[in-house]
Design a protein around this motif. Sequence first.
Motif, PDB file in Angstrom:
ATOM      1  N   TYR A   8      34.512  42.294  50.986  1.00  0.00           N
ATOM      2  CA  TYR A   8      34.004  41.665  49.577  1.00  0.00           C
ATOM      3  C   TYR A   8      32.982  40.513  50.074  1.00  0.00           C
ATOM      4  N   LEU A   9      33.565  39.543  50.905  1.00  0.00           N
ATOM      5  CA  LEU A   9      33.035  38.221  51.112  1.00  0.00           C
ATOM      6  C   LEU A   9      31.667  38.557  52.165  1.00  0.00           C
TER       7      LEU A   9
ATOM      8  N   ALA B  24      26.209  38.759  53.306  1.00  0.00           N
ATOM      9  CA  ALA B  24      25.011  39.751  53.927  1.00  0.00           C
ATOM     10  C   ALA B  24      24.020  39.763  52.727  1.00  0.00           C
ATOM     11  N   GLY B  25      24.388  40.088  51.369  1.00  0.00           N
ATOM     12  CA  GLY B  25      23.688  40.378  50.365  1.00  0.00           C
ATOM     13  C   GLY B  25      22.709  39.177  50.182  1.00  0.00           C
ATOM     14  N   ALA B  26      23.415  38.058  49.875  1.00  0.00           N
ATOM     15  CA  ALA B  26      22.744  36.831  49.535  1.00  0.00           C
ATOM     16  C   ALA B  26      21.889  36.326  50.684  1.00  0.00           C
ATOM     17  N   GLY B  27      22.522  36.419  51.869  1.00  0.00           N
ATOM     18  CA  GLY B  27      21.780  35.807  53.081  1.00  0.00           C
ATOM     19  C   GLY B  27      20.527  36.661  53.366  1.00  0.00           C
TER      20      GLY B  27
ATOM     21  N   VAL C 255      29.872  47.329  52.419  1.00  0.00           N
ATOM     22  CA  VAL C 255      28.312  47.841  51.936  1.00  0.00           C
ATOM     23  C   VAL C 255      28.308  48.149  50.401  1.00  0.00           C
ATOM     24  N   MET C 256      29.365  48.354  49.844  1.00  0.00           N
ATOM     25  CA  MET C 256      29.430  48.851  48.627  1.00  0.00           C
ATOM     26  C   MET C 256      29.007  47.451  47.557  1.00  0.00           C
ATOM     27  N   VAL C 257      29.367  46.357  48.360  1.00  0.00           N
ATOM     28  CA  VAL C 257      29.179  45.065  47.661  1.00  0.00           C
ATOM     29  C   VAL C 257      27.777  44.674  47.996  1.00  0.00           C
ATOM     30  N   PHE C 258      27.310  44.912  49.168  1.00  0.00           N
ATOM     31  CA  PHE C 258      26.109  44.399  49.627  1.00  0.00           C
ATOM     32  C   PHE C 258      25.019  44.772  48.913  1.00  0.00           C
TER      33      PHE C 258
ATOM     34  N   ALA D 199      30.837  43.231  41.402  1.00  0.00           N
ATOM     35  CA  ALA D 199      31.155  43.745  42.493  1.00  0.00           C
ATOM     36  C   ALA D 199      32.914  43.959  42.731  1.00  0.00           C
ATOM     37  N   VAL D 200      33.559  42.815  41.930  1.00  0.00           N
ATOM     38  CA  VAL D 200      35.006  43.195  42.285  1.00  0.00           C
ATOM     39  C   VAL D 200      35.416  44.597  41.760  1.00  0.00           C
ATOM     40  N   PRO D 201      35.534  45.021  40.828  1.00  0.00           N
ATOM     41  CA  PRO D 201      36.059  46.365  40.459  1.00  0.00           C
ATOM     42  C   PRO D 201      35.284  47.406  41.227  1.00  0.00           C
ATOM     43  N   ALA D 202      33.898  47.145  41.661  1.00  0.00           N
ATOM     44  CA  ALA D 202      33.632  48.154  42.691  1.00  0.00           C
ATOM     45  C   ALA D 202      34.191  48.286  43.986  1.00  0.00           C
ATOM     46  N   SER D 203      34.700  46.999  44.608  1.00  0.00           N
ATOM     47  CA  SER D 203      35.148  47.164  45.740  1.00  0.00           C
ATOM     48  C   SER D 203      36.417  47.364  45.882  1.00  0.00           C
ATOM     49  N   VAL D 204      37.288  47.236  44.767  1.00  0.00           N
ATOM     50  CA  VAL D 204      38.224  47.805  44.633  1.00  0.00           C
ATOM     51  C   VAL D 204      38.656  49.402  44.586  1.00  0.00           C
ATOM     52  N   LEU D 205      37.589  49.806  43.857  1.00  0.00           N
ATOM     53  CA  LEU D 205      37.277  51.213  44.079  1.00  0.00           C
ATOM     54  C   LEU D 205      36.926  51.677  45.182  1.00  0.00           C
ATOM     55  N   ALA D 206      36.162  51.155  45.808  1.00  0.00           N
ATOM     56  CA  ALA D 206      35.805  51.527  47.292  1.00  0.00           C
ATOM     57  C   ALA D 206      37.122  51.548  48.271  1.00  0.00           C
ATOM     58  N   VAL D 207      37.738  50.169  48.252  1.00  0.00           N
ATOM     59  CA  VAL D 207      38.895  50.416  49.323  1.00  0.00           C
ATOM     60  C   VAL D 207      40.055  51.402  48.797  1.00  0.00           C
TER      61      VAL D 207
END
Lengths: 265, 529
Positions: free
Chosen positions: B343-344, B349-352, B403-406, B458-466
Motif C-alpha cells: 500500500y505504502l 510511487a504514484g505520487a512520486g 500496482v493496485m494502489v499505484f 485504495a484501502v479497500p482496493a488493496s485489501v481486495l488485491a491481497v
Amino acid sequence: MAPETPPPRIACEGVTKIFAGGTEAVRDVNLTFEPGRTTALVGPSGCGKSTLLRLIAGLETPTSGRIDIAGAPPSETLRHAGLSVAFQDPSLLPWRSVRGNIELALQLARQKAADREVEDLIDLVGLGGFAEARPAALSGGMRQRAAIARALATRPGLLLLDEPFGAVDELTRQQLARDLPKLWEARGTTTLLVTHSVSEAVLLSDRVIVLTPRPAEIVADIAIDLPRPRDPDGLRAPDAAALIDRVVAALSEGMALPDRGIAAQ
Amino acid sequence: MSMAASWTGTSLWRIQASRARALPGLVVLLIGWELAARLLTDAFVLAGPTEVLAYLVEDRALMARALGETLTNAAFGFVIGNVAAIALAAVALAWPRAERVVTGLALLVFCLPLVATGPILRVLYGPGAGPQVTLAALAVYYTTLIPLLVGLRAAPSSWFDLVRSYGRGRFATLVHVRAMASLPYFFAGLQIAAPAAFLGAMVGEFTGAERGMGVLTVQAIRALDVEMTWGLATVATAVSILAYIAIGALGRRVLLDAPPVILAAPAGASRGRLAAWVDAGLVTLIAVGAWWLALLAFGLNPFFAKGPGDVFAALVLDDDAAETRAALAAALGETALFLIPGYLAGLLAGAGLAVLLILVPMIASSAMPLAIALRSVPIVTTAPLVVLLLGRGAVGTIVLVAVMVFFPTFVASLHGLRQAPGQIMDVFDSYAAGPVTRLLRVRIPAMLPAFFAAARMAVPASVLAVTVVEWLATGNGIGSLMAISASLSDYDMLWSSVVLVSVLSALGYAAVGAVERRILGTYAPEQLA
Ligand SMILES: Nc1ncnc2c1ncn2[C@@H]1O[C@H](COP(=O)(O)OP(=O)(O)O)[C@@H](O)[C@H]1O
Ligand SMILES: [Mg+2]
C-alpha cells in the motif's frame, strides 16, 4: 404591458442582520418603498447592500425587525413568484443557453411567455444573435445582461437588481440606462437597485438611499426629482450634478462615522 | 469556488482528446512485452502478444462464450449497483442528517472482502449467476455513490438562491440544478464503475460458477497454462479499457464539460468529534440489526448462515474461541506484512512519479492517457500473471498490491498537480519563482486533496488485491484462511473473517481520513471549509 403581479409596497421596520459568525451586516433599517418607483441603495463595498437586498428578497431572514411586502412577509411574495432578483454574480446555469436560462425563470415561476417576448428581451439587453450561446462563450458583461433579461422575463412586480452593470462596458451601460427604465416604467415595476456607482444611482432612480460602511445604516434619503426620460449626458447639468454631490457628501459622512470606514481603519 | 471550478477547470477530456499521444506508449509496451516473452521462453511464465493472439484465435469460441457470460453478469450488476447508488444518494439528499450514516454503511458494505462474500453468496444463492451479479453490484455502487454525493452539491449557492427566489423548493432545485450539476461527477463514477463491475463478476465466478472468464482463470492457474492465463488477462484488460473509454465517450456526448477526477468526498470535519462517534455507533448498530434481520427474514440454514450472535460466540464465548482468535490474528499478521508495504509503496510511487512527471511536462502529457487507461484495468484479474512472473512469495503479492494502489494514486495526483489555480501560478511566475518553489508552494498543496481521496479509496482496493492473491495463489494470510474455511465448511471462521476484514478496512479508511484532515488542515485548509 401590465406586470404579472401588481407592484407591492415594501416596508422594512427596524431590520437588523447579524450572521452566524457574528458579522453584523445591516443595522436597524427603517424604510418604505412606494410601488412603481425605482430606489437605489448606495454604499461602499462590503457595507451590507447585498444582504439588505437578500433580506427583502426573502433569501435571508432578519435577526430582528420585520419586512413586509404588500402586507405579507417576503416568503409569501416568493411563493407567488412576484419578485425577481438579478444577482451580483450572474448565476447562469452553464448547461443552458441564454434563451434556456431565461426560459428557466419562466419555468420556475410557472409562467408561459411567447417566443417573441423572450426574443425581445434578449434584444433589449443587446444580446441579439447570442440567444443560443452558452454562458461560457459570453463575456462577463454579456452574462450580466443575460441575467437582467432573465430577471425581467417573469414580469415581476418587484425587481431586485444587485450591481447589475458591474462588468458591463461603458457604452452598453449607457444604452441599458436608457432602455431599462422605459421598460420598468411601462410595467409599473417597483425596482430596487443596489450599486456603488453614484452616477448610476442618480441616473436611474427616483430616490437614493445612502448607507454607511458595515453594518449598513441609513445616512441619507435623497429624492431624485430629475425629469424623465433621462440621458447619461444629462448628469452634467447643474441640478443633476448637485444631486450627485449630495450623495457623495452623504457617503463621506457615513465613512467618517466614529465606528466605521476611515475612522475604524 | 472549488465547486464551480468543475465547470471551468482542467478537463480530463482535453487530456483524453490527446489519446493519440498514448499510442507510442502502447506500441513500446507491446514490443517490450514481446521481447520479454522471447527472452523468457524457457521459464514458462510469460506469453508474448503473438502467442496470446494465436491462443485467442484458436480458442475463440470458448473465449467468446465465457466473455459473453461474464459481460452479462457484469452488466446486470452494473445496473443494479448504480441504481442502488442513486437511491442511496437520494436518501442522503432528502435527509442530510442521515448522510454520514448512509455513507458509513455503504463503506462498510464496500469493505466486505469479495473473496469471502463470494463463497458465502454461493451457498446462499446455490448454482446460477446470483453471486456474480451481486458481487459486480457490490463492486460498483460505492464508486458511483461518492462522486454522485459530491456532484449533487457541486453548485455555487447562488444557483440555489436563484431557484428559491422564484419561490421554488428542494424538488425544483434537484431537477433544475443538482441533477444537471451532478452529471459530470456521475459519469466520472460510472467510468470507474464499469471495469469494477467486470472485476466483481469475475471474482464471483471464482466461487464455483459453471461458466465465465473467472472459471477459466481458475482452470488456467490450476493447470499452469501460461498462454491461457495471459490470454484471459489480456481480454479482461482490453474489455475494461474499452468500457472505460466507451463511458467516457458517452459522457462527452451528453455533457458540456469534463467529468472531474473526484474519487471520494473530502473528509469533512465540519461536525464535531462526538457526532462522528455517534454516527459510527449508529452505523454499527444498523449494520448488525440489518444482518440479523436478513437472516431471520430469509429463514436461512443456520449451518452456513451465521448471525451476529454466532460470530460473537465464535470469537468470544465458544470453547475454541481462543484458537479461532489466534488463527485469525496469525492470518491477519501475515497479510499485513504484504498489505502495508504494498500500500505504502503504491502511494509513494504514484505520487512520486506524478511529481516527477509534472517537472517534465512533455512526458506527462503522453503518460497521462496511458495511466488513465491502465487505471481502468482490474489489476486483480492480472493477479495470476504477477504470480507467474514473480512467484508465490512476498515480492509478487507486495508488487500486486502496490500496482493496485499505484494507478489511481498516480492519476489523481497528476490531476491535482495540474489543477493548481492559474492565477496563483501567475503570481509565482511574476516573482520568477523556479519550478521547485512552485511545486512545493502551489502544486503539492493543490495535489493533496486528490491524493488523499485516492489513498482512502485504495484501502479497500488493496485489501481486495491481497486477499485475492492469497486465495488464488500464495496460500497464506487471511485470504487463504477464508478460502480454506469456505472449502472446509467452517462457516464460523468464514463469517468471523468477513466481519474482521470489513471492520479493519473501514477503520483503515477512517485512519487515512484522519491523517488527511490533519494534513489538509495545515496545507490546504480551504478544502475542509
Ligand atoms: N452568508 C454570510 N455569512 C456571513 N457573513 C456574510 C454573509 N454574507 C455576507 N456576509 C458579510 O456581510 C458583510 C456585508 O456583505 P454584503 O451584503 O455582500 O456587502 P455589499 O453587497 O455591500 O458589498 C460583509 O462583511 C460580508 O462578509
Ligand atoms: Mg454586494
